[in-house]
Design a protein around this motif. Structure first.
Motif, PDB file in Angstrom:
ATOM      1  N   VAL A 189      44.159  28.681  43.225  1.00 20.22           N
ATOM      2  CA  VAL A 189      44.312  29.711  44.258  1.00 20.22           C
ATOM      3  C   VAL A 189      44.426  29.068  45.638  1.00 20.22           C
ATOM      4  O   VAL A 189      45.134  29.577  46.517  1.00 20.22           O
ATOM      5  CB  VAL A 189      43.114  30.688  44.215  1.00 20.22           C
ATOM      6  CG1 VAL A 189      43.143  31.646  45.414  1.00 20.22           C
ATOM      7  CG2 VAL A 189      43.139  31.482  42.913  1.00 20.22           C
ATOM      8  N   TYR A 265      36.499  40.475  43.203  1.00 26.18           N
ATOM      9  CA  TYR A 265      37.888  40.348  42.758  1.00 26.18           C
ATOM     10  C   TYR A 265      38.185  38.980  42.138  1.00 26.18           C
ATOM     11  O   TYR A 265      38.734  38.897  41.034  1.00 26.18           O
ATOM     12  CB  TYR A 265      38.852  40.596  43.914  1.00 26.18           C
ATOM     13  CG  TYR A 265      40.294  40.341  43.522  1.00 26.18           C
ATOM     14  CD1 TYR A 265      41.082  41.367  43.004  1.00 26.18           C
ATOM     15  CD2 TYR A 265      40.859  39.075  43.633  1.00 26.18           C
ATOM     16  CE1 TYR A 265      42.391  41.137  42.606  1.00 26.18           C
ATOM     17  CE2 TYR A 265      42.165  38.830  43.230  1.00 26.18           C
ATOM     18  CZ  TYR A 265      42.920  39.866  42.725  1.00 26.18           C
ATOM     19  OH  TYR A 265      44.215  39.622  42.317  1.00 26.18           O
ATOM     20  N   PHE A 266      37.854  37.901  42.830  1.00 29.58           N
ATOM     21  CA  PHE A 266      38.271  36.586  42.359  1.00 29.58           C
ATOM     22  C   PHE A 266      37.644  36.242  41.003  1.00 29.58           C
ATOM     23  O   PHE A 266      38.308  35.678  40.127  1.00 29.58           O
ATOM     24  CB  PHE A 266      37.941  35.513  43.395  1.00 29.58           C
ATOM     25  CG  PHE A 266      38.897  35.481  44.554  1.00 29.58           C
ATOM     26  CD1 PHE A 266      40.229  35.163  44.359  1.00 29.58           C
ATOM     27  CD2 PHE A 266      38.465  35.776  45.836  1.00 29.58           C
ATOM     28  CE1 PHE A 266      41.127  35.129  45.421  1.00 29.58           C
ATOM     29  CE2 PHE A 266      39.353  35.753  46.908  1.00 29.58           C
ATOM     30  CZ  PHE A 266      40.683  35.426  46.706  1.00 29.58           C
ATOM     31  N   SER A 269      39.455  38.405  38.443  1.00 29.56           N
ATOM     32  CA  SER A 269      40.837  37.966  38.253  1.00 29.56           C
ATOM     33  C   SER A 269      40.884  36.728  37.376  1.00 29.56           C
ATOM     34  O   SER A 269      41.753  36.594  36.509  1.00 29.56           O
ATOM     35  CB  SER A 269      41.498  37.686  39.606  1.00 29.56           C
ATOM     36  OG  SER A 269      42.878  37.390  39.449  1.00 29.56           O
ATOM     37  N   ARG A 328      47.632  43.561  42.537  1.00 30.99           N
ATOM     38  CA  ARG A 328      47.748  42.450  41.577  1.00 30.99           C
ATOM     39  C   ARG A 328      48.689  42.814  40.446  1.00 30.99           C
ATOM     40  O   ARG A 328      49.521  42.009  40.018  1.00 30.99           O
ATOM     41  CB  ARG A 328      46.353  42.117  41.050  1.00 30.99           C
ATOM     42  CG  ARG A 328      46.263  41.000  40.015  1.00 30.99           C
ATOM     43  CD  ARG A 328      44.815  40.940  39.526  1.00 30.99           C
ATOM     44  NE  ARG A 328      44.521  39.792  38.700  1.00 30.99           N
ATOM     45  CZ  ARG A 328      44.628  39.767  37.378  1.00 30.99           C
ATOM     46  NH1 ARG A 328      45.036  40.864  36.742  1.00 30.99           N
ATOM     47  NH2 ARG A 328      44.309  38.673  36.694  1.00 30.99           N
ATOM     48  N   MET A 333      49.402  38.276  39.530  1.00 31.98           N
ATOM     49  CA  MET A 333      48.114  37.639  39.811  1.00 31.98           C
ATOM     50  C   MET A 333      48.258  36.335  40.593  1.00 31.98           C
ATOM     51  O   MET A 333      47.586  36.125  41.608  1.00 31.98           O
ATOM     52  CB  MET A 333      47.395  37.369  38.497  1.00 31.98           C
ATOM     53  CG  MET A 333      46.231  36.400  38.600  1.00 31.98           C
ATOM     54  SD  MET A 333      45.663  35.902  36.973  1.00 31.98           S
ATOM     55  CE  MET A 333      44.817  34.391  37.378  1.00 31.98           C
ATOM     56  N   ASP A 337      46.588  36.360  44.351  1.00 36.18           N
ATOM     57  CA  ASP A 337      45.320  35.653  44.543  1.00 36.18           C
ATOM     58  C   ASP A 337      45.419  34.634  45.670  1.00 36.18           C
ATOM     59  O   ASP A 337      44.497  34.490  46.484  1.00 36.18           O
ATOM     60  CB  ASP A 337      44.892  34.987  43.240  1.00 36.18           C
ATOM     61  CG  ASP A 337      44.483  36.001  42.177  1.00 36.18           C
ATOM     62  OD1 ASP A 337      44.678  37.205  42.415  1.00 36.18           O
ATOM     63  OD2 ASP A 337      43.967  35.598  41.123  1.00 36.18           O
TER      64      ASP A 337
END
Length: 395
Positions: A189, A265-266, A269, A328, A333, A337
Motif C-alpha cells: 500500500v 478499513y486497512f 481490506s 473499493r 482494492m 488502498d
C-alpha cells in the motif's frame, strides 16, 4: 453504342462503390480481436530449467522470468538472474505469437498464448520447447484462531514484554504469523514501517483494546488476541501515526472519526472481509439477545446525513468506512488502498475549517483525480448518495 457506354458506366460505379466500401468499412469484431495484443505481463516460471541461463550467483530461480510492458516493443522479457537483460517481444498478428531475439542474436524467443491466461508456451532458440506458468500473487490468508506458526520472523514485528503472562511463546508465534502477512500487505500500500517499533502488551479483564501512539504500544485484553481484525486495527493506528510524523497528535484529535475508519478499513481490506470483531464478540459471550455477532461492518448503507455533532468517532468511522468499502468495490482494492494512504498524508495540509470527513474525502478525490480522471466522479457519486456534499473541485 450508347447502351454499351451506359452498362460500362454502371459497372464502373458498382466497382468503385465496392472498393470504397472495402476501404472505409469498419473492421468486424473478429478482425478487431485479431489485432488486439494479448496481455502477458507478469512473473512466470518455466516447467523445466533452462541450462543456458543457469547462474550460480542468481538471487532468483534459474527458470524465473518477468514480462513487462515496453515503450519500444509490446513487452520486454527479463530473465530474473543476476545478469538480467530485456528482450523486446513484438506481437505477430499473423502467427499469433510474440517474437523476440537477444541482442547478440544467439537466442530467439517465440512466446505463444494459450486458452489458459496463466499458461504460455515458449520456443527458445530452435531446440528448447517449454511451458511457463504465471507466478500467483501471494494470497492473504488469515491464521485460524488457535493455530501456531513454526516459522518465526528473523526480527519480530512487535515488541513483547518477557514477563507478560498473557503472551506465551505459542501466542507470540501465532501473532507474528498474522502480522507478517499484514505487514507485507501494508508495504504494498505504501506504508513505511520498521519492525520492532510497536509494543504489544496484554491486560486481563480490560474488555477492550487500545493503541497509545505517544508510547507506541498496543494494550488489549488477551482474550482478543485471536481476532485478527482487532489486532490489525490497533496496529494500523500505529501505522497511520507513523505516516503523519510529528503531526500525528493534532490530526488524531481533529480527525478521530476518519482515523477510526481507516484503522478498520486497512485491516479488513487485507483480509478481504468487511467485518470487524467477530471473535471479540464471541469472546464476550456471543451475539445473543438481539446483539450483532460482530462489532462493526463496512458492508453497510449508513448515511452521513444521519450523523450529528455528538456522533462518536466509531459512528463516524463506520459510516465513512462503509463509503470507502463501496469505493473499493467500484475502483479496485489495489488502487484505492494506496490512494487512501496518500489522502491521509495530504489531510495535514487541508483547510481545517471544514468537517473532518469532508476534508478527508476531498483530499481523496484530489489524489484520485491525478491517478485517473474518472475516479473523482465515482467517489462523489458514492458519498453524495450517502448524504455528503463535497466542495466543487478546482479546475
Amino acid at each position: 453504342m450508347s447502351q454499351l457506354r451506359l452498362v460500362t458506366l454502371i459497372w464502373s460505379l458498382m466497382l468503385s462503390s465496392l472498393v470504397a466500401s472495402e476501404l472505409f468499412a469498419e473492421p468486424n469484431d473478429g478482425a478487431k480481436a485479431s489485432k488486439k495484443v494479448p496481455d502477458i505481463s507478469g512473473d512466470w516460471l518455466s516447467e523445466s530449467p533452462l541450462e543456458s541461463f543457469v547462474q550460480d550467483d542468481s538471487p532468483q530461480p534459474v527458470n524465473s522470468f518477468r514480462i513487462e510492458r515496453s515503450k519500444t516493443a509490446d513487452f520486454d522479457l527479463h530473465y530474473l538472474g543476476s545478469k538480467a537483460t530485456g528482450i523486446p517481444l513484438k506481437w505477430n498478428a499473423k502467427s499469433k505469437t510474440f517474437e523476440g531475439t537477444t541482442k547478440n542474436d544467439t537466442v530467439t524467443f517465440v512466446v505463444t498464448t494459450t486458452d489458459d491466461p496463466d499458461i504460455l508456451k515458449c520456443d527458445i532458440a530452435t531446440t528448447h520447447k517449454d511451458k511457463w506458468r504465471r507466478v500467483p500473487k501471494p494470497s492473504r490468508v488469515r491464521v485460524a484462531a488457535g493455530e501456531k506458526s513454526d516459522v518465526a520472523a528473523k526480527k519480530p514485528i512487535l515488541l513483547y514484554d518477557d514477563d507478560d503472562e498473557g503472551l506465551t511463546d505459542d501466542i507470540k508465534k501465532r501473532t507474528e504469523a498474522m502480522m507478517v502477512d499484514f505487514c507485507d500487505y501494508m508495504e504494498t500500500v505504501g506504508f513505511k514501517l520498521q519492525k520492532g517499533q510497536c509494543k504489544l502488551r496484554t491486560q486481563r479483564d480490560m474488555g477492550n483494546a487500545h493503541y497509545y501512539h505517544n508510547i507506541r504500544s498496543i494494550v488489549l485484553d488477551p482474550k482478543y488476541l485471536t481476532d485478527d481484525s482487532v489486532l490489525y486495527r490497533e496496529f494500523t493506528h500505529h501505522a497511520l501515526a507513523v505516516a503523519l510524523g510529528d503531526d500525528a497528535t493534532e490530526i488524531f484529535q481533529r480527525c478521530s472519526g476518519v482515523e477510526s475508519a481507516l484503522a478498520d478499513y486497512f485491516g479488513c481490506s487485507a483480509c478481504e472481509d468487511p467485518v470487524v470483531g467477530r471473535v471479540l464478540v464471541l469472546a464476550d459471550g456471543g451475539g445473543g439477545n438481539g446483539r450483532l455477532p460482530y462489532l462493526r461492518t463496512m458492508d453497510n448503507q449508513q448515511k452521513f446525513s444521519e450523523l450529528n455533532p455528538s456522533s462518536g468517532r466509531h459512528a463516524v468511522g463506520e459510516t465513512l468506512s462503509g463509503a470507502l468499502w463501496e469505493i473499493r468495490d467500484a475502483i479496485g482494492m489495489d488502487t484505492v488502498d494506496m490512494l487512501l494512504l496518500k489522502a491521509w498524508a495530504g489531510i495535514v495540509k487541508s483547510d481545517g475549517s471544514n468537517g473532518q470527513v469532508v476534508r478527508f474525502v476531498t483530499s481523496l478525490r484530489d489524489v484520485a483525480g491525478k491517478e485517473n480522471p474518472d475516479y473523482p466522479k465515482q467517489i462523489e457519486t458514492i458519498v453524495e448518495r450517502r448524504g455528503l456534499k463535497l466542495p466543487s473541485a478546482e479546475k
